[in-house]
Design a protein around this motif. Sequence first.
Motif, PDB file in Angstrom:
ATOM      1  N   MET A   1      57.876  40.913  34.688  1.00 32.85           N
ATOM      2  CA  MET A   1      56.442  40.710  34.876  1.00 32.85           C
ATOM      3  C   MET A   1      55.913  39.645  33.912  1.00 32.85           C
ATOM      4  O   MET A   1      54.962  38.951  34.219  1.00 32.85           O
ATOM      5  CB  MET A   1      55.708  42.042  34.631  1.00 32.85           C
ATOM      6  CG  MET A   1      55.664  42.925  35.858  1.00 32.85           C
ATOM      7  SD  MET A   1      54.765  42.179  37.234  1.00 32.85           S
ATOM      8  CE  MET A   1      55.992  42.186  38.510  1.00 32.85           C
ATOM      9  N   SER A   3      57.039  36.727  32.952  1.00 30.51           N
ATOM     10  CA  SER A   3      57.067  35.346  33.435  1.00 30.51           C
ATOM     11  C   SER A   3      55.936  35.104  34.429  1.00 30.51           C
ATOM     12  O   SER A   3      55.313  34.045  34.435  1.00 30.51           O
ATOM     13  CB  SER A   3      58.402  35.053  34.109  1.00 30.51           C
ATOM     14  OG  SER A   3      59.420  35.814  33.521  1.00 30.51           O
ATOM     15  N   LEU A   4      55.653  36.126  35.265  1.00 26.40           N
ATOM     16  CA  LEU A   4      54.579  35.979  36.248  1.00 26.40           C
ATOM     17  C   LEU A   4      53.243  35.802  35.547  1.00 26.40           C
ATOM     18  O   LEU A   4      52.423  34.974  35.924  1.00 26.40           O
ATOM     19  CB  LEU A   4      54.526  37.208  37.146  1.00 26.40           C
ATOM     20  CG  LEU A   4      55.277  37.123  38.463  1.00 26.40           C
ATOM     21  CD1 LEU A   4      54.913  38.301  39.340  1.00 26.40           C
ATOM     22  CD2 LEU A   4      54.960  35.830  39.186  1.00 26.40           C
ATOM     23  N   LEU A   7      52.839  32.403  34.372  1.00 23.81           N
ATOM     24  CA  LEU A   7      52.507  31.523  35.497  1.00 23.81           C
ATOM     25  C   LEU A   7      51.019  31.600  35.826  1.00 23.81           C
ATOM     26  O   LEU A   7      50.340  30.588  36.002  1.00 23.81           O
ATOM     27  CB  LEU A   7      53.310  31.939  36.729  1.00 23.81           C
ATOM     28  CG  LEU A   7      54.623  31.222  36.976  1.00 23.81           C
ATOM     29  CD1 LEU A   7      55.276  31.754  38.235  1.00 23.81           C
ATOM     30  CD2 LEU A   7      54.381  29.733  37.085  1.00 23.81           C
ATOM     31  N   ALA A  40      31.520  19.055  44.183  1.00 20.13           N
ATOM     32  CA  ALA A  40      32.084  20.110  45.033  1.00 20.13           C
ATOM     33  C   ALA A  40      33.366  20.643  44.410  1.00 20.13           C
ATOM     34  O   ALA A  40      33.611  21.856  44.397  1.00 20.13           O
ATOM     35  CB  ALA A  40      32.353  19.574  46.427  1.00 20.13           C
ATOM     36  N   ASP A  56      35.567  38.852  43.079  1.00 21.69           N
ATOM     37  CA  ASP A  56      35.851  38.281  44.400  1.00 21.69           C
ATOM     38  C   ASP A  56      34.569  37.883  45.114  1.00 21.69           C
ATOM     39  O   ASP A  56      34.446  36.801  45.670  1.00 21.69           O
ATOM     40  CB  ASP A  56      36.588  39.299  45.289  1.00 21.69           C
ATOM     41  CG  ASP A  56      37.815  39.828  44.629  1.00 21.69           C
ATOM     42  OD1 ASP A  56      38.132  39.336  43.545  1.00 21.69           O
ATOM     43  OD2 ASP A  56      38.443  40.728  45.202  1.00 21.69           O
ATOM     44  N   PHE A  57      33.620  38.828  45.093  1.00 20.72           N
ATOM     45  CA  PHE A  57      32.394  38.617  45.860  1.00 20.72           C
ATOM     46  C   PHE A  57      31.660  37.375  45.371  1.00 20.72           C
ATOM     47  O   PHE A  57      31.254  36.528  46.163  1.00 20.72           O
ATOM     48  CB  PHE A  57      31.497  39.853  45.721  1.00 20.72           C
ATOM     49  CG  PHE A  57      30.247  39.786  46.538  1.00 20.72           C
ATOM     50  CD1 PHE A  57      30.294  39.998  47.901  1.00 20.72           C
ATOM     51  CD2 PHE A  57      29.031  39.499  45.962  1.00 20.72           C
ATOM     52  CE1 PHE A  57      29.145  39.932  48.663  1.00 20.72           C
ATOM     53  CE2 PHE A  57      27.883  39.431  46.714  1.00 20.72           C
ATOM     54  CZ  PHE A  57      27.945  39.648  48.071  1.00 20.72           C
ATOM     55  N   MET A  60      33.403  34.160  46.481  1.00 19.76           N
ATOM     56  CA  MET A  60      33.215  33.825  47.888  1.00 19.76           C
ATOM     57  C   MET A  60      31.801  33.314  48.137  1.00 19.76           C
ATOM     58  O   MET A  60      31.581  32.349  48.871  1.00 19.76           O
ATOM     59  CB  MET A  60      33.474  35.058  48.763  1.00 19.76           C
ATOM     60  CG  MET A  60      34.920  35.448  48.798  1.00 19.76           C
ATOM     61  SD  MET A  60      35.949  34.046  49.146  1.00 19.76           S
ATOM     62  CE  MET A  60      37.277  34.328  48.042  1.00 19.76           C
ATOM     63  N   VAL A  61      30.820  33.969  47.502  1.00 20.56           N
ATOM     64  CA  VAL A  61      29.434  33.540  47.695  1.00 20.56           C
ATOM     65  C   VAL A  61      29.233  32.149  47.108  1.00 20.56           C
ATOM     66  O   VAL A  61      28.537  31.311  47.686  1.00 20.56           O
ATOM     67  CB  VAL A  61      28.477  34.572  47.067  1.00 20.56           C
ATOM     68  CG1 VAL A  61      27.076  34.023  47.012  1.00 20.56           C
ATOM     69  CG2 VAL A  61      28.500  35.839  47.870  1.00 20.56           C
ATOM     70  N   ILE A  63      31.437  29.735  46.977  1.00 19.59           N
ATOM     71  CA  ILE A  63      31.951  28.732  47.914  1.00 19.59           C
ATOM     72  C   ILE A  63      31.045  28.631  49.133  1.00 19.59           C
ATOM     73  O   ILE A  63      30.684  27.544  49.566  1.00 19.59           O
ATOM     74  CB  ILE A  63      33.396  29.075  48.325  1.00 19.59           C
ATOM     75  CG1 ILE A  63      34.317  28.897  47.128  1.00 19.59           C
ATOM     76  CG2 ILE A  63      33.851  28.188  49.457  1.00 19.59           C
ATOM     77  CD1 ILE A  63      35.747  29.123  47.424  1.00 19.59           C
ATOM     78  N   LEU A  64      30.640  29.789  49.654  1.00 25.27           N
ATOM     79  CA  LEU A  64      29.841  29.803  50.885  1.00 25.27           C
ATOM     80  C   LEU A  64      28.526  29.067  50.672  1.00 25.27           C
ATOM     81  O   LEU A  64      28.122  28.237  51.489  1.00 25.27           O
ATOM     82  CB  LEU A  64      29.579  31.249  51.295  1.00 25.27           C
ATOM     83  CG  LEU A  64      28.877  31.451  52.630  1.00 25.27           C
ATOM     84  CD1 LEU A  64      29.779  31.009  53.741  1.00 25.27           C
ATOM     85  CD2 LEU A  64      28.496  32.893  52.822  1.00 25.27           C
ATOM     86  N   LEU A 128      33.990  45.342  40.700  1.00 28.65           N
ATOM     87  CA  LEU A 128      32.841  45.907  41.392  1.00 28.65           C
ATOM     88  C   LEU A 128      33.065  45.839  42.893  1.00 28.65           C
ATOM     89  O   LEU A 128      33.400  44.794  43.433  1.00 28.65           O
ATOM     90  CB  LEU A 128      31.601  45.108  41.005  1.00 28.65           C
ATOM     91  CG  LEU A 128      30.275  45.776  41.288  1.00 28.65           C
ATOM     92  CD1 LEU A 128      30.098  46.983  40.409  1.00 28.65           C
ATOM     93  CD2 LEU A 128      29.157  44.790  41.068  1.00 28.65           C
ATOM     94  N   GLU A 129      32.887  46.973  43.574  1.00 24.03           N
ATOM     95  CA  GLU A 129      32.994  46.963  45.028  1.00 24.03           C
ATOM     96  C   GLU A 129      31.712  46.394  45.623  1.00 24.03           C
ATOM     97  O   GLU A 129      30.637  46.460  45.010  1.00 24.03           O
ATOM     98  CB  GLU A 129      33.209  48.387  45.537  1.00 24.03           C
ATOM     99  CG  GLU A 129      34.555  48.982  45.153  1.00 24.03           C
ATOM    100  CD  GLU A 129      35.705  48.370  45.930  1.00 24.03           C
ATOM    101  OE1 GLU A 129      35.492  47.974  47.082  1.00 24.03           O
ATOM    102  OE2 GLU A 129      36.805  48.279  45.366  1.00 24.03           O
ATOM    103  N   VAL A 130      31.833  45.871  46.831  1.00 26.09           N
ATOM    104  CA  VAL A 130      30.681  45.208  47.433  1.00 26.09           C
ATOM    105  C   VAL A 130      29.565  46.205  47.711  1.00 26.09           C
ATOM    106  O   VAL A 130      28.389  45.908  47.517  1.00 26.09           O
ATOM    107  CB  VAL A 130      31.094  44.499  48.735  1.00 26.09           C
ATOM    108  CG1 VAL A 130      29.920  43.771  49.328  1.00 26.09           C
ATOM    109  CG2 VAL A 130      32.208  43.527  48.459  1.00 26.09           C
TER     110      VAL A 130
END
Lengths: 168, 378
Positions: A1, A3-4, A7, A40, A56-57, A60-61, A63-64, A128-130
């Motif tokens: 693990m 080495s990963l 990376l 950009a 994550d959320f 994504m927002v 980028i969107l 955090l969940e959406v």
Amino acid sequence: MESLQVLVKAGIYILMAAGSLAAIGAVFFPNLFYAGLSLAGVLICVAGIYLSAGADFLAMVQILIYVGAVMTLIIYAIMLTNIEEIKVSHLGIKQILLSILAVSGFAVLTASAILSIDWRPLSGQNRLEVHELGAALMSRYIFPFEVLGILLFAVLIGAIVIARKDKV
Amino acid sequence: MDQLFVNLKNMALHLIGVFAPDWLVSLSSILISVGAMTFLGIFIMMYLTLMERKVIGRMQNRIGPNRVGKWGLLQPVADAIKMLTKEDIVPEPADRLLHFLAPVMIVIPALLIFAVIPFGRNMTALDLNVGLLYFFAMSSTTTMVIFMAGWGSRNKYASLGGMRSVAQMISYEVPMVLSVVPVLLSVGSLSTGKIVEAQADLWFVLTPWGFFACVIFFLCGVAECNRSPFDLPEAESEIVAGFHTEFSGMKFALFYMAEFMNAFSIAALTATLFLGGWQGPLLPSWLWFILKTYSLLFVMMWFRGTLPRLRADQMMGLAWKFLLPLALVNILAAGLHLYLGGPAGFASALIILLGSFMGLSKVNRSYVPEKREYVLAD
């Protein structure tokens, strides 16, 4: 693990370096279109850093909204102007001094904010969940949420009023 | 049979695990998924071109490609060789960097979208908990690349195509995102895997709001990937080939590839969101998914074979005056259905939707002048 992990860490540093390079490009490119594209790139790299931090959320927002909508608008505006006709204007000493003052003031503000934050990771689950986000918007942050809604609604009506053909 | 590909991957990982350390196994697990997605993308694109030519050919009373290999099955390979060996022409005034970057960058989001598509049970490469948002985020970056292509070519047709494409994609993104909201209301998650699992008993397309949302999503999707009848950005009869006028050889092929992969992911997403994804009796899950996706792709080709291209104002009007209000009403109807539940909810949602559909189509009816009668002089 191990080495990963190395990376992944290298990947994050590359992302940060690319983001900084693109930020420099966004400021220094004489060609406005390239400057816009570098901006950009900065926004995409920032989204990548959010992703690596488990947001994550937010990524994504980012980028969107920023890459998908705001940058498209900026580039559209640039494209409508004729690039060859834009001349690089040389700044006077007064403007340079003023901008240095403003920028250093902003730098002090951000530095104080960065230094005042406790950067240790939160214990327990920090992903955090959406639906938690949605619940928070609808309960604890309902007032700012509604105010933002009214603001956007006003902007929408304003845009329609501006775009409407005048009655002859 | 159902877990064929999952088992194959596990077997490969097992083999690697015999002689390689742990970290190499997890790395190769990632690489296998990424490699499979990439090859799948290219493979799907190659055979979609063949399928499109065959289907359109049959609709126009022709046979379509039938010389290279049995039923023309090797035609895509021949096309690829032709594309790769063609001369790469860069117009003299073009911006060389952008002209080179645009075709490369347009494939990236198209391939990245494949990561969240559930190809079968346990067959999502990356089951993000924001999967659907990821899809919208990735597809929204395509606009900028198309703009790069149009502007970088320094050609007025290319620029016009780029502008049209941006106007179209921004307009259709609004009803597209809103049409998905009822699904999120019902499932309570953005993950594509959870959305498919929630449709185990009832496909969403069989509910009133699901049906309308499905049609809105699919139409907007067709518009998003610039396919006929919404192919104004590349209308041959008006602006040569739009934003990819100045691209030849493999660069053109990359645009083509991105377009077909986008068409595939729109069909796949429609199947996932509304047609139950990989759910289905008897057949293995991945086969169900492929069947549903390809029937939607067939519908797209059917559109191309039968419908004439829309005019610019008709296209904008469809998005803003018809699909957007309908998508908003649809959210209300879905809320009612889910809140009331049972036959009462079903009936009220159906009544609201049908009523607003009739009302909107009445309001949107284009002006037709009355028939004039010509009285001939005696």
